[in-house]
Design a protein around this motif. Structure first.
Motif, mmCIF file in Angstrom:
data_model
loop_
_atom_site.group_PDB
_atom_site.id
_atom_site.type_symbol
_atom_site.label_atom_id
_atom_site.label_comp_id
_atom_site.label_asym_id
_atom_site.label_seq_id
_atom_site.Cartn_x
_atom_site.Cartn_y
_atom_site.Cartn_z
ATOM 1 N N GLN A 4 -2.396 8.062 -3.205
ATOM 2 C CA GLN A 4 -1.678 7.199 -4.142
ATOM 3 C C GLN A 4 -1.746 5.768 -3.640
ATOM 4 O O GLN A 4 -1.230 5.462 -2.564
ATOM 5 N N SER A 6 -0.909 1.702 -3.994
ATOM 6 C CA SER A 6 0.168 0.845 -4.479
ATOM 7 C C SER A 6 0.033 -0.532 -3.852
ATOM 8 O O SER A 6 -0.763 -0.742 -2.928
ATOM 9 N N GLY A 112 -7.561 8.183 -5.367
ATOM 10 C CA GLY A 112 -6.245 7.890 -5.877
ATOM 11 C C GLY A 112 -6.341 7.157 -7.205
ATOM 12 O O GLY A 112 -7.431 6.760 -7.621
ATOM 13 N N GLN A 113 -5.208 6.995 -7.854
ATOM 14 C CA GLN A 113 -5.198 6.184 -9.058
ATOM 15 C C GLN A 113 -5.314 4.724 -8.631
ATOM 16 O O GLN A 113 -5.088 4.391 -7.495
#
Length: 121
Positions: A4, A6, A112-113
């Motif tokens: 993930q 971020s 991941g996104q």
């Protein structure tokens, strides 16, 4: 391994951002991790990668000297510190994991996104 990304956001040219790539799974420490980016209308491109131990790093020429990749295996996290950002750094940034250090995206097994980085002039 699940990843993930971020930390993206809007920043002025010359500014800094730090992206994080958090991973699940106890085997994360055996994987090399890479950052890639894709700007609108362009193909995805390699940005930086780090070996499983963190000893070896590689960078695209376009970010060398401005970006730093690092990892904390105790926290299952890889970071991309981005300094002196330029408008041409605007893109969606992706982290990915592979069994070997590589610069080609097809080498990476887990993705991941993305997280969007926008650099204004």
């Amino acid at each position: 391994v699940q990843l993930q990304a971020s930390g993206g956001g809007l920043v002025q040219a010359g500014g800094s951002l730090r992206l994080s790539c958090a991973a699940s799974g106890r085997t994360f420490r055996i994987y090399a991790v890479g950052w890639f980016r894709q700007a609108p209308g362009k193909e995805r491109e390699f940005v930086a990668s780090i070996s499983s131990s963190g000893v070896t790093t590689t960078y695209a020429d376009s970010v060398k000297g401005r970006f730093t990749i690092s990892r904390d295996n105790a926290k299952n996290t890889v970071y991309l510190q981005m300094n002196s950002l330029k408008p041409e750094d605007t893109a969606v940034y992706y982290c990915a994991a592979a069994r070997a250090l590589a610069t080609m995206d097809r080498t990476y097994d887990y993705w991941g996104q993305g997280t969007l980085v926008t650099v204004s002039s």
